[in-house]
Design a protein around this motif. Sequence first.
Motif, PDB file in Angstrom:
ATOM      1  N   ASP A   1       0.816  -1.117  -0.148  1.00  0.00           N
ATOM      2  CA  ASP A   1      -0.043   0.023  -0.024  1.00  0.00           C
ATOM      3  C   ASP A   1       0.751   1.242   0.124  1.00  0.00           C
ATOM      4  O   ASP A   1       1.933   1.075  -0.244  1.00  0.00           O
ATOM      5  CB  ASP A   1      -1.152   0.057   1.233  1.00  0.00           C
ATOM      6  CG  ASP A   1      -0.339   0.274   2.496  1.00  0.00           C
ATOM      7  OD1 ASP A   1       0.820   0.433   2.610  1.00  0.00           O
ATOM      8  OD2 ASP A   1      -0.949   0.106   3.451  1.00  0.00           O
ATOM      9  N   HIS A   2       0.390   2.386   0.047  1.00  0.00           N
ATOM     10  CA  HIS A   2       1.022   3.636   0.299  1.00  0.00           C
ATOM     11  C   HIS A   2       0.330   4.799   0.758  1.00  0.00           C
ATOM     12  O   HIS A   2      -1.126   4.973   0.652  1.00  0.00           O
ATOM     13  CB  HIS A   2       1.162   4.027  -1.237  1.00  0.00           C
ATOM     14  CG  HIS A   2       1.996   5.232  -1.448  1.00  0.00           C
ATOM     15  ND1 HIS A   2       2.676   5.998  -0.532  1.00  0.00           N
ATOM     16  CD2 HIS A   2       2.143   5.990  -2.683  1.00  0.00           C
ATOM     17  CE1 HIS A   2       3.065   7.059  -1.101  1.00  0.00           C
ATOM     18  NE2 HIS A   2       2.834   7.128  -2.491  1.00  0.00           N
ATOM     19  N   PHE A   3       0.868   5.424   1.744  1.00  0.00           N
ATOM     20  CA  PHE A   3       0.149   6.566   2.665  1.00  0.00           C
ATOM     21  C   PHE A   3      -0.386   7.477   1.733  1.00  0.00           C
ATOM     22  O   PHE A   3      -1.344   8.187   2.204  1.00  0.00           O
ATOM     23  CB  PHE A   3       1.070   7.036   3.669  1.00  0.00           C
ATOM     24  CG  PHE A   3       2.438   7.785   2.876  1.00  0.00           C
ATOM     25  CD1 PHE A   3       2.017   8.950   2.634  1.00  0.00           C
ATOM     26  CD2 PHE A   3       3.575   7.338   2.890  1.00  0.00           C
ATOM     27  CE1 PHE A   3       3.330   9.806   2.079  1.00  0.00           C
ATOM     28  CE2 PHE A   3       4.598   7.800   2.495  1.00  0.00           C
ATOM     29  CZ  PHE A   3       4.329   9.160   2.127  1.00  0.00           C
ATOM     30  N   GLY A   4       0.098   7.738   0.370  1.00  0.00           N
ATOM     31  CA  GLY A   4      -0.474   8.809  -0.268  1.00  0.00           C
ATOM     32  C   GLY A   4      -1.632   8.392  -1.387  1.00  0.00           C
ATOM     33  O   GLY A   4      -2.146   8.945  -2.084  1.00  0.00           O
ATOM     34  N   ALA A   5      -2.091   6.944  -1.211  1.00  0.00           N
ATOM     35  CA  ALA A   5      -3.211   6.456  -1.974  1.00  0.00           C
ATOM     36  C   ALA A   5      -4.078   5.586  -1.040  1.00  0.00           C
ATOM     37  O   ALA A   5      -4.195   4.453  -1.328  1.00  0.00           O
ATOM     38  CB  ALA A   5      -2.608   5.589  -3.055  1.00  0.00           C
ATOM     39  N   LEU A   6      -4.850   6.598  -0.281  1.00  0.00           N
ATOM     40  CA  LEU A   6      -5.567   5.828   0.796  1.00  0.00           C
ATOM     41  C   LEU A   6      -7.005   6.212   0.208  1.00  0.00           C
ATOM     42  O   LEU A   6      -7.822   6.407   1.477  1.00  0.00           O
ATOM     43  CB  LEU A   6      -5.193   6.246   2.096  1.00  0.00           C
ATOM     44  CG  LEU A   6      -3.957   5.603   2.474  1.00  0.00           C
ATOM     45  CD1 LEU A   6      -3.475   6.119   3.980  1.00  0.00           C
ATOM     46  CD2 LEU A   6      -3.921   3.902   2.593  1.00  0.00           C
ATOM     47  N   HIS A   7      -7.413   6.646  -0.825  1.00  0.00           N
ATOM     48  CA  HIS A   7      -8.870   7.161  -0.990  1.00  0.00           C
ATOM     49  C   HIS A   7      -9.995   6.329  -0.575  1.00  0.00           C
ATOM     50  O   HIS A   7     -10.062   5.133  -0.960  1.00  0.00           O
ATOM     51  CB  HIS A   7      -9.050   7.658  -2.281  1.00  0.00           C
ATOM     52  CG  HIS A   7      -7.893   8.434  -2.978  1.00  0.00           C
ATOM     53  ND1 HIS A   7      -7.769   9.782  -2.763  1.00  0.00           N
ATOM     54  CD2 HIS A   7      -6.747   8.157  -3.579  1.00  0.00           C
ATOM     55  CE1 HIS A   7      -6.901  10.192  -3.302  1.00  0.00           C
ATOM     56  NE2 HIS A   7      -6.077   9.183  -3.732  1.00  0.00           N
ATOM     57  N   GLY A   8     -10.670   6.734   0.550  1.00  0.00           N
ATOM     58  CA  GLY A   8     -11.817   5.900   0.942  1.00  0.00           C
ATOM     59  C   GLY A   8     -11.586   5.167   2.264  1.00  0.00           C
ATOM     60  O   GLY A   8     -12.250   4.583   3.027  1.00  0.00           O
ATOM     61  N   LEU A   9     -10.115   5.436   2.643  1.00  0.00           N
ATOM     62  CA  LEU A   9      -9.662   5.044   3.939  1.00  0.00           C
ATOM     63  C   LEU A   9      -9.503   6.105   4.839  1.00  0.00           C
ATOM     64  O   LEU A   9      -9.096   7.154   4.615  1.00  0.00           O
ATOM     65  CB  LEU A   9      -8.526   4.201   4.054  1.00  0.00           C
ATOM     66  CG  LEU A   9      -8.485   2.634   3.555  1.00  0.00           C
ATOM     67  CD1 LEU A   9      -8.814   2.708   1.874  1.00  0.00           C
ATOM     68  CD2 LEU A   9      -7.114   1.835   3.967  1.00  0.00           C
ATOM     69  N   ASN A  10     -10.031   5.883   6.240  1.00  0.00           N
ATOM     70  CA  ASN A  10      -9.627   7.104   7.225  1.00  0.00           C
ATOM     71  C   ASN A  10      -8.244   6.988   7.845  1.00  0.00           C
ATOM     72  O   ASN A  10      -7.673   8.193   8.198  1.00  0.00           O
ATOM     73  CB  ASN A  10     -10.694   6.957   8.410  1.00  0.00           C
ATOM     74  CG  ASN A  10     -11.951   6.940   7.921  1.00  0.00           C
ATOM     75  OD1 ASN A  10     -12.217   7.789   7.029  1.00  0.00           O
ATOM     76  ND2 ASN A  10     -12.950   6.394   8.525  1.00  0.00           N
ATOM     77  N   GLN A  11      -7.623   6.080   8.168  1.00  0.00           N
ATOM     78  CA  GLN A  11      -6.327   5.726   8.370  1.00  0.00           C
ATOM     79  C   GLN A  11      -5.448   4.935   7.568  1.00  0.00           C
ATOM     80  O   GLN A  11      -5.812   4.412   6.913  1.00  0.00           O
ATOM     81  CB  GLN A  11      -6.455   4.959   9.924  1.00  0.00           C
ATOM     82  CG  GLN A  11      -7.216   5.499  10.945  1.00  0.00           C
ATOM     83  CD  GLN A  11      -7.146   4.439  11.873  1.00  0.00           C
ATOM     84  OE1 GLN A  11      -6.257   3.646  12.283  1.00  0.00           O
ATOM     85  NE2 GLN A  11      -8.354   4.521  12.884  1.00  0.00           N
ATOM     86  N   LEU A  12      -3.861   5.432   7.857  1.00  0.00           N
ATOM     87  CA  LEU A  12      -3.056   4.275   6.882  1.00  0.00           C
ATOM     88  C   LEU A  12      -3.026   3.143   7.821  1.00  0.00           C
ATOM     89  O   LEU A  12      -2.934   3.097   9.071  1.00  0.00           O
ATOM     90  CB  LEU A  12      -1.643   5.247   7.110  1.00  0.00           C
ATOM     91  CG  LEU A  12      -0.488   4.297   6.605  1.00  0.00           C
ATOM     92  CD1 LEU A  12      -0.545   3.889   5.251  1.00  0.00           C
ATOM     93  CD2 LEU A  12       0.856   4.914   7.089  1.00  0.00           C
ATOM     94  N   PRO A  13      -3.219   2.034   6.985  1.00  0.00           N
ATOM     95  CA  PRO A  13      -3.231   0.522   7.966  1.00  0.00           C
ATOM     96  C   PRO A  13      -1.882   0.365   8.491  1.00  0.00           C
ATOM     97  O   PRO A  13      -0.787   0.410   7.956  1.00  0.00           O
ATOM     98  CB  PRO A  13      -3.413  -0.436   6.533  1.00  0.00           C
ATOM     99  CG  PRO A  13      -4.087   0.546   5.463  1.00  0.00           C
ATOM    100  CD  PRO A  13      -3.488   1.804   5.602  1.00  0.00           C
TER     101      PRO A  13
END
Length: 486
Positions: free
Chosen positions: A267-279
């Motif tokens: 994954d990538h902290f800059g591509a989290l559209h639709g997620l509230n938190q970084l996993p």
Amino acid sequence: MKEKVVYWLTGSQTLYGDDVLAHVAQHSQEMANYVNGRVPVTVKYLTTCKSSDEVVAAVKQVNADENCIGIITWCHTFSPAKMWIKGLKMLQKPMCHFATQYNEKLPYDTIDMDFMNENQAAHGDREFGYIVSRLRMDNKVIVGYYKDEESLAELAAWCKVAAGYAFSKTVKVCRFSDNMRDVAVTEGDKIDAHINLGWQVDYYPVGDLVQYIEKVTEKEIDALMAEYAEKYTMATDRIEAVREQAKYEIAMDQFCKDHGGYIGIVDHFGALHGLNQLPGLAIQDLQGKGYGFGAEGDWKIAALGAVMQYMAGQKGTGLMEDYTYDLKDGLCLGAHMLEVSPQFAATKPEIQVHPLGIGGKSDPARLVFEGISAPEAVAVSMIDMGDRMRLIVQKIELVKYPHKMPNLPVGGLMWKYQPNFKDGVAAWIYAGGAHHTVVSSELNVQDMVDLGNMWGVEVVVIDEHTKLNELKQQLLWSDQIWKTKL
Ligand code: MN
């Protein structure tokens, strides 16, 4: 791993007569059985090869058997090696030449020509070794008595690596993001990796994962929260933030299973559209269960992590990032913004919730712990040199944190370099080693060299024998060799 099979093939010929051949078969069976009880895979005596046709038939069986991950060969007697050419050229699995003997000591008082003819491994192993060398096969040679603990340890390690090599061919990595913009070392040729390492690396838009996240039920989250409560200490009252991570974990696990069995995640902290938190906690717990993970789109590390986890028995292995030095004491602190595997925990991990300065999302739940110590561990990097992959293997010593770090809310590791701090760091930089690695306290340099050899990739070792000037020469020569090898 015990389901995986290594076949034992003995070399001989018909010259010695039926009595001798009966002994050869009986001894081989006995030796294979002894070894079988002492290595992590199943070792089975397959046959004694006495002709080219028999070698070809045996190799066909080896190649066709899905559970077979390699062969052990040994020459009880002399075995004229022209008979091995056809079969060895067909062999598709790793081979270990075990230069051993049925008897440990020579029977000095009774030895006669009959004994010598029946027990001539020193003679036969050389003829066999010549043809393997002539065929340019990158096999493994292990020398020693078959009951000797050191030989058995080497054999066990090789079996483990051969199983890892077979596992590597099944590794699939699910990318929920491309590589981080502008970063160089996490890039690479995915088709080259698929051809040479067996890794299938596929992209899915993060929105596909969001659909899975939306389907997770409260009941499923409750069940995983109960699992967390057993393994970890809940050191936050922000339970909703923790439940959010549980939801991500369930969704990612299900997504991977539903899409053909991905065992690596990116994954990538800059591509989290639709997620509230970084996993964070989600990825940490998944790594704890055997998933390989690569941050910022680093699919090479996700795949490498999955393979190394398999070989390490899901212990002491996972993503690491060289972060910051203690130059005074010659130490490196490794961590990541969140995603450090609980397999590295020396203390019971605490679930904590803190802000994360990067990514602009809500405060993520994560596991916080101090890292394990281990006198011998490896840090491994896989980089794309443009015309081949280079595997860099550094021997490190994991050390206890010299001081508490109360304001650092992540899991981490601290380590010392070989041959010393300055040369160890310089060697890594000269070799082009990445900031992302897979660290393992359960695997050693030899394991990774053997794996690299099975893959047929360039391997650079940094250990107590490393001399900087020699390493630079090696890199220079190696570059030329790998150019002509293609
Ligand atoms: Mn990173």
